[in-house]
Design an enzyme around this catalytic site. Structure first.
Site, PDB file in Angstrom:
ATOM      1  N   MET A 136       0.812  -1.214   0.000  1.00  0.00           N
ATOM      2  CA  MET A 136       0.000   0.000   0.000  1.00  0.00           C
ATOM      3  C   MET A 136       0.850   1.271   0.000  1.00  0.00           C
ATOM      4  O   MET A 136       0.378   2.330   0.403  1.00  0.00           O
ATOM      5  CB  MET A 136      -0.919  -0.004   1.235  1.00  0.00           C
ATOM      6  CG  MET A 136      -1.921  -1.143   1.256  1.00  0.00           C
ATOM      7  SD  MET A 136      -3.169  -0.988  -0.046  1.00  0.00           S
ATOM      8  CE  MET A 136      -4.192   0.294   0.661  1.00  0.00           C
ATOM      9  N   SER A 137       2.084   1.196  -0.479  1.00  0.00           N
ATOM     10  CA  SER A 137       2.957   2.374  -0.436  1.00  0.00           C
ATOM     11  C   SER A 137       2.494   3.481  -1.374  1.00  0.00           C
ATOM     12  O   SER A 137       2.899   4.631  -1.221  1.00  0.00           O
ATOM     13  CB  SER A 137       4.402   1.984  -0.764  1.00  0.00           C
ATOM     14  OG  SER A 137       4.531   1.599  -2.110  1.00  0.00           O
ATOM     15  N   GLU A 170      14.887  -5.795  -5.771  1.00  0.00           N
ATOM     16  CA  GLU A 170      13.475  -5.468  -5.642  1.00  0.00           C
ATOM     17  C   GLU A 170      12.970  -4.648  -6.834  1.00  0.00           C
ATOM     18  O   GLU A 170      13.694  -3.822  -7.388  1.00  0.00           O
ATOM     19  CB  GLU A 170      13.232  -4.665  -4.355  1.00  0.00           C
ATOM     20  CG  GLU A 170      13.577  -5.408  -3.072  1.00  0.00           C
ATOM     21  CD  GLU A 170      12.656  -6.586  -2.816  1.00  0.00           C
ATOM     22  OE1 GLU A 170      11.472  -6.498  -3.193  1.00  0.00           O
ATOM     23  OE2 GLU A 170      13.121  -7.585  -2.257  1.00  0.00           O
ATOM     24  N   LYS A 174       6.809   3.635  -7.591  1.00  0.00           N
ATOM     25  CA  LYS A 174       6.928   4.889  -6.843  1.00  0.00           C
ATOM     26  C   LYS A 174       6.785   6.064  -7.807  1.00  0.00           C
ATOM     27  O   LYS A 174       6.832   5.917  -9.018  1.00  0.00           O
ATOM     28  CB  LYS A 174       8.288   4.980  -6.141  1.00  0.00           C
ATOM     29  CG  LYS A 174       8.531   3.944  -5.059  1.00  0.00           C
ATOM     30  CD  LYS A 174       7.704   4.182  -3.823  1.00  0.00           C
ATOM     31  CE  LYS A 174       8.063   3.224  -2.691  1.00  0.00           C
ATOM     32  NZ  LYS A 174       7.618   1.846  -2.988  1.00  0.00           N
TER      33      LYS A 174
END
Length: 219
Positions: A136-137, A170, A174
Site C-alpha cells: 500500500m505504499s 526489488e 513509486k
C-alpha cells in the site's frame, strides 16, 4: 456539449493535464494549491459539480479517485486516459507480471502469470504489460494492493511520473522526483519511506512508466 463555468473548466483542464503528464489525476489539495482555492474542500465542491454535470466520476475514499468520463473526452477534445475495461471491447493482449526474480528481465516468461485482453484506448499510452501491485505504499495515488498497473517499457521518465523501478533485488512502484544529487522514489503513503537513489548507482534501473490502472476485480 456540456457547458461549464470558467472555474469548472479550469478544474477540468487541470485534471486532464495531470493525467496526460503523469498518468494519474491530482489530489484535492493539489487542485486547491494550483488554482488558489482556500482549501481542499473548495476543490471538492468543484469536482462534485463536474460529477453532477456528467464529465467526471469520483471514487469515494481515494485521494486521486477522479476519472474523466469517456463522453467528456469527446466533448472537450481531451487526450485518452485510462478507464475501467468494457467487456465488449477487448483488443490488446497484455501479460500480467507477478513476482520478479532478482536479476532477470521483468518480461521473462517465468514471470508471466497469464494474459489479459483489454481495450487499448483505456490507457494514456500503449502499455507493454500489467504489473500486479503489492503493498500500500502508493495508496494516496489511488494505487492499491492487488491492482494491475499498466506499464509502458521505458528507461527514462519525466519528473513526477509514476514509475516501475528495479533497485537491487526489488522491483518497486513509486513516483519519480529528480534532485541534483540523484533520484528520489517517492511513496504516496506517509507510513512508507521514500527511497533516495544516488546518481550513478549501478543496481538501479528504470523498468517503465505507469500509463493506467485497473482494479483486479474489474475483469
Amino acid at each position: 456539449m456540456v457547458k461549464l463555468t470558467a472555474r469548472q473548466q479550469q478544474v477540468f483542464d487541470l485534471v486532464r493535464r495531470a493525467i496526460e503528464r503523469s498518468g494519474f489525476p491530482p489530489t484535492r489539495a493539489e487542485i486547491a494549491a494550483e488554482l488558489g482555492f482556500s482549501s481542499a474542500n473548495s476543490a471538492e465542491e468543484h469536482l462534485r459539480a463536474l460529477a453532477r454535470k456528467g464529465v467526471l466520476e469520483l471514487a469515494a475514499g481515494a485521494s486521486r479517485g477522479i476519472r474523466i468520463k469517456p463522453e467528456a473526452l469527446d466533448d472537450f477534445d481531451s487526450p485518452h486516459q485510462f478507464t475501467l475495461p468494457h467487456p465488449a471491447i477487448q483488443q490488446l493482449s497484455l501479460p500480467l507480471i507477478g513476482r520478479v526474480a532478482a536479476g532477470s528481465p521483468i518480461l521473462a516468461q517465468e514471470h508471466v502469470q497469464q494474459h489479459y485482453a483489454v481495450d487499448p484506448s483505456l490507457f494514456s499510452a500503449t502499455p507493454d504489460y500489467l504489473l500486479k501491485v503489492r503493498g500500500m505504499s502508493m495508496r494516496d495515488a489511488g494505487i492499491l494492493d492487488g491492482d494491475l498497473l499498466a506499464v509502458q517499457r521505458k528507461n527514462e521518465a519525466r519528473d513526477g511520473q509514476v514509475v516501475v523501478a528495479r533497485l537491487g533485488d526489488e522491483v518497486t512502484v513509486k513516483r519519480l522526483r529528480r534532485h541534483p544529487s540523484g533520484i528520489e522514489l517517492v511513496a504516496e503513503n506517509p507510513d512508507f519511506p521514500s527511497i533516495m537513489v544516488a546518481a550513478g548507482r549501478e543496481d538501479f534501473e528504470l523498468e517503465g512508466i505507469a500509463v493506467g490502472l485497473i482494479r483486479s476485480g474489474d475483469f
